[in-house]
Design an enzyme around this catalytic site. Structure first.
Site, PDB file in Angstrom:
ATOM      1  N   PRO A   1      40.187  37.783  30.416  1.00 41.17           N
ATOM      2  CG  PRO A   1      40.410  38.096  32.713  1.00 41.17           C
ATOM      3  CD  PRO A   1      41.135  38.261  31.415  1.00 41.17           C
ATOM      4  CG  ASN A   2      34.994  37.137  32.996  1.00 39.83           C
ATOM      5  OD1 ASN A   2      34.565  35.992  33.059  1.00 39.83           O
ATOM      6  ND2 ASN A   2      35.622  37.715  34.000  1.00 39.83           N
TER       7      ASN A   2
ATOM      8  NE  ARG B   1      31.786  40.401  32.726  1.00 35.97           N
ATOM      9  CZ  ARG B   1      32.863  41.169  32.764  1.00 35.97           C
ATOM     10  NH1 ARG B   1      33.519  41.440  31.650  1.00 35.97           N
ATOM     11  NH2 ARG B   1      33.285  41.657  33.902  1.00 35.97           N
TER      12      ARG B   1
ATOM     13  CE1 TYR C   1      33.375  45.751  30.522  1.00 39.18           C
ATOM     14  CE2 TYR C   1      31.671  44.482  31.605  1.00 39.18           C
ATOM     15  CZ  TYR C   1      32.890  45.121  31.648  1.00 39.18           C
ATOM     16  OH  TYR C   1      33.619  45.129  32.808  1.00 39.18           O
TER      17      TYR C   1
ATOM     18  CG  ASN D   1      40.131  44.396  27.138  1.00 42.52           C
ATOM     19  OD1 ASN D   1      40.360  44.387  28.342  1.00 42.52           O
ATOM     20  ND2 ASN D   1      38.961  44.750  26.628  1.00 42.52           N
TER      21      ASN D   1
ATOM     22  CB  ALA E   1      39.604  41.338  36.041  1.00 42.55           C
TER      23      ALA E   1
ATOM     24  CG  HIS F   1      42.133  46.646  37.441  1.00 44.20           C
ATOM     25  ND1 HIS F   1      42.186  47.894  36.861  1.00 44.20           N
ATOM     26  CD2 HIS F   1      41.094  45.992  36.848  1.00 44.20           C
ATOM     27  CE1 HIS F   1      41.204  47.997  35.970  1.00 44.20           C
ATOM     28  NE2 HIS F   1      40.533  46.863  35.946  1.00 44.20           N
TER      29      HIS F   1
ATOM     30  CG  ASP G   1      57.175  41.740  35.974  1.00 46.19           C
ATOM     31  OD1 ASP G   1      57.136  42.996  35.982  1.00 46.19           O
ATOM     32  OD2 ASP G   1      57.343  41.061  37.017  1.00 46.19           O
TER      33      ASP G   1
ATOM     34  CD  GLU H   1      46.074  49.207  30.086  1.00 49.16           C
ATOM     35  OE1 GLU H   1      45.251  49.064  30.995  1.00 49.16           O
ATOM     36  OE2 GLU H   1      47.161  49.805  30.250  1.00 49.16           O
TER      37      GLU H   1
ATOM     38  CG  HIS I   1      40.697  48.877  29.596  1.00 48.77           C
ATOM     39  ND1 HIS I   1      40.790  47.630  30.159  1.00 48.77           N
ATOM     40  CD2 HIS I   1      41.897  49.487  29.784  1.00 48.77           C
ATOM     41  CE1 HIS I   1      41.998  47.487  30.668  1.00 48.77           C
ATOM     42  NE2 HIS I   1      42.693  48.590  30.442  1.00 48.77           N
ATOM     43  CG  LEU I   2      35.190  46.630  25.246  1.00 50.52           C
ATOM     44  CD1 LEU I   2      34.382  45.375  25.523  1.00 50.52           C
ATOM     45  CD2 LEU I   2      35.021  47.077  23.813  1.00 50.52           C
ATOM     46  CB  SER I   3      33.956  50.220  30.566  1.00 50.27           C
ATOM     47  OG  SER I   3      34.937  49.599  31.370  1.00 50.27           O
TER      48      SER I   3
ATOM     49  NE  ARG J   1      33.159  49.525  34.998  1.00 48.42           N
ATOM     50  CZ  ARG J   1      33.331  48.250  34.699  1.00 48.42           C
ATOM     51  NH1 ARG J   1      34.160  47.893  33.750  1.00 48.42           N
ATOM     52  NH2 ARG J   1      32.673  47.321  35.354  1.00 48.42           N
TER      53      ARG J   1
ATOM     54  NE  ARG K   1      35.283  47.261  37.455  1.00 53.29           N
ATOM     55  CZ  ARG K   1      35.336  45.966  37.187  1.00 53.29           C
ATOM     56  NH1 ARG K   1      36.309  45.480  36.455  1.00 53.29           N
ATOM     57  NH2 ARG K   1      34.392  45.156  37.642  1.00 53.29           N
TER      58      ARG K   1
END
Length: 150
Positions: free
Chosen positions: A10-11, A18, A23, A73, A76, A79, A86, A97, A99-101, A106, A110
């Site tokens: 998402p996002n 954004r 990001y 990725n 949100a 978390h 599953d 997995e 993540h950009l940040s 953070r 997170r």
């Protein structure tokens, strides 16, 4: 030919506009194009998919037969989505997995990933490099370079 599925949560469709202070200014299309070029040089097939919906991510993971790896990725959903966790545990395709940040630098909420325990690895905090590092790892793993296989 080996194949990789890149799932964006998402996002991430808003990348480039954004919260650029977190990001960056790179768009999702830019990331996909960089990864496509990297995969083509390694003669690896690569597909991309982005959704803002948890159940659709679950469906894509469940339909991942035929792929050698998934780069995920989950944004949100990382978390709290036990459903995505599953789904990963229920398929034979390994997941990296990303993540950009740096999620560990953070907000406290997170810091925890429910996905990490079922992923082969996690890369965060390198911006676009997180995706590129994941694909580099996959390429070397598929070529038998990782774990002293060659």
């Amino acid at each position: 030919m080996n194949k990789v599925l890149v799932l964006h949560g998402p996002n991430l469709n808003l990348l480039g506009t954004r919260e650029p202070e977190i990001y960056g200014h790179t768009t999702l299309d830019n990331i996909n194009n960089m990864l496509k070029e990297q995969a083509e040089k390694a003669h690896i097939g690569i597909d991309f998919f982005q959704t803002n919906h948890e159940g659709i991510i679950v469906d894509r993971i469940q339909q991942s037969a035929g792929y050698d790896y998934i780069i995920l990725n989950a944004a949100a959903f990382t978390h709290y989505s036990v459903a995505i966790r599953d789904a990963i545990a229920g398929v034979a395709v390994p997941v990296i997995e990303v993540h950009l940040s740096n999620i560990h630098k953070r907000e406290e909420f997170r810091h925890n990933s429910v996905i990490a325990p079922v992923a082969e690895g996690q890369i965060s905090g390198l911006g676009v490099g997180s995706y590129q590092a994941a694909l580099y790892y996959i390429i070397t793993k598929l070529n038998g370079v990782v774990n002293n296989e060659k």
